[in-house]
Design an enzyme around this catalytic site. Structure first.
Site, PDB file in Angstrom:
ATOM      1  N   HIS A 163      -2.943   6.513   1.928  1.00  0.00           N
ATOM      2  CA  HIS A 163      -1.805   5.645   1.592  1.00  0.00           C
ATOM      3  C   HIS A 163      -0.780   6.407   0.740  1.00  0.00           C
ATOM      4  O   HIS A 163       0.422   6.305   0.955  1.00  0.00           O
ATOM      5  CB  HIS A 163      -2.263   4.421   0.776  1.00  0.00           C
ATOM      6  CG  HIS A 163      -3.208   3.487   1.468  1.00  0.00           C
ATOM      7  ND1 HIS A 163      -4.432   3.148   0.942  1.00  0.00           N
ATOM      8  CD2 HIS A 163      -3.110   2.811   2.638  1.00  0.00           C
ATOM      9  CE1 HIS A 163      -5.042   2.294   1.750  1.00  0.00           C
ATOM     10  NE2 HIS A 163      -4.269   2.072   2.788  1.00  0.00           N
TER      11      HIS A 163
ATOM     12  N   LYS B 289      -9.949 -17.004   0.658  1.00  0.00           N
ATOM     13  CA  LYS B 289     -10.590 -16.312   1.793  1.00  0.00           C
ATOM     14  C   LYS B 289     -10.660 -14.815   1.545  1.00  0.00           C
ATOM     15  O   LYS B 289     -10.899 -14.033   2.455  1.00  0.00           O
ATOM     16  CB  LYS B 289      -9.774 -16.540   3.063  1.00  0.00           C
ATOM     17  CG  LYS B 289      -9.910 -17.932   3.632  1.00  0.00           C
ATOM     18  CD  LYS B 289      -9.453 -17.934   5.081  1.00  0.00           C
ATOM     19  CE  LYS B 289      -9.075 -19.327   5.526  1.00  0.00           C
ATOM     20  NZ  LYS B 289      -7.963 -19.321   6.482  1.00  0.00           N
TER      21      LYS B 289
ATOM     22  N   ARG C  15      -3.655   6.143  12.187  1.00  0.00           N
ATOM     23  CA  ARG C  15      -4.594   7.264  12.133  1.00  0.00           C
ATOM     24  C   ARG C  15      -4.999   7.581  13.566  1.00  0.00           C
ATOM     25  O   ARG C  15      -4.290   8.263  14.277  1.00  0.00           O
ATOM     26  CB  ARG C  15      -5.815   6.888  11.280  1.00  0.00           C
ATOM     27  CG  ARG C  15      -5.528   6.856   9.787  1.00  0.00           C
ATOM     28  CD  ARG C  15      -6.611   6.160   9.041  1.00  0.00           C
ATOM     29  NE  ARG C  15      -6.768   4.797   9.567  1.00  0.00           N
ATOM     30  CZ  ARG C  15      -7.442   3.836   8.994  1.00  0.00           C
ATOM     31  NH1 ARG C  15      -8.073   4.058   7.883  1.00  0.00           N
ATOM     32  NH2 ARG C  15      -7.506   2.628   9.527  1.00  0.00           N
TER      33      ARG C  15
ATOM     34  N   SER D  56     -10.076   2.668   3.425  1.00  0.00           N
ATOM     35  CA  SER D  56     -10.590   1.975   2.237  1.00  0.00           C
ATOM     36  C   SER D  56     -12.016   1.488   2.495  1.00  0.00           C
ATOM     37  O   SER D  56     -12.886   1.575   1.636  1.00  0.00           O
ATOM     38  CB  SER D  56      -9.703   0.768   1.900  1.00  0.00           C
ATOM     39  OG  SER D  56      -8.387   1.183   1.666  1.00  0.00           O
TER      40      SER D  56
END
Ligand code: PNS
Length: 164
Positions: free
Chosen positions: A20, A44, A95, A133
């Site tokens: 990032h 959520k 990616r 992540s």
């Protein structure tokens, strides 16, 4: 600075990775200002880090860039948030080919909702090609080392979270 040169970089950023960071820095060559916008979904949200923690980590990473990079959060539709901010561009990183279908669908849907808003795709830097992540969290949770893949402040917090 012209308001129309603002780009929104949305995501979960749970947590921010060097992939990032690299993308944001390269995006700064094209746009005057970038708003890193962390999406929230109250009730959520299954993220590891709280929204406050994620915002803090992003702000720590970009503390030298105060005028050009901001961290913010939003609830609801991304396109509505972008409109409120006066941005005409959404930035997303790509990616591998596996990212493509999901990104393509989102870009199309966002375009349908707000035709004036464009999605710009940036290829992820070669050294961050395999960083995500999700993987970073999994590796740290199992005792692996992710130094070099995330900023040092994030590495510290990940280790604290998993007591490593
Ligand atoms: O980092 P992520 O999880 O890939 O980011 C996905 C994100 C936050 C960009 C996407 O889920 C999003 O835009 N959420 C906000 C709600 C919204 O606008 N949904 C419709 C997307 S077409």
């Amino acid at each position: 600075m012209a308001q129309n040169n603002v780009a929104i970089y949305p995501g979960s950023f749970d947590p921010i990775t060097n992939g990032h960071v690299d993308l944001v820095k390269r995006t700064l060559r094209v746009f005057d200002r970038i708003i890193i916008a962390i999406a929230t979904n109250p009730g959520k949200d299954s993220s590891l880090f709280s929204l406050e923690e994620r915002l803090e980590m992003v702000r720590e990473v970009f503390k030298g860039f105060n005028r050009r990079i901001q961290a913010d959060s939003f609830e609801g539709l991304l396109v509505d948030y972008a409109e409120r901010k006066g941005a005409r561009v959404i930035i997303r990183g790509l990616r591998a080919i596996s990212d493509f279908e999901y990104e393509f669908q989102m870009a199309m849907m966002n375009h349908r909702l707000k035709p004036n808003l464009e999605t710009f795709f940036m290829m992820t830097g070669e050294s961050e090609f395999y960083t995500s992540s999700r993987l970073v969290k999994e590796v740290v949770s199992l005792g692996g080392d992710v130094s070099g893949l995330v900023p040092s402040n994030v590495l510290k917090r990940l280790r604290q979270k998993f007591d490593r």
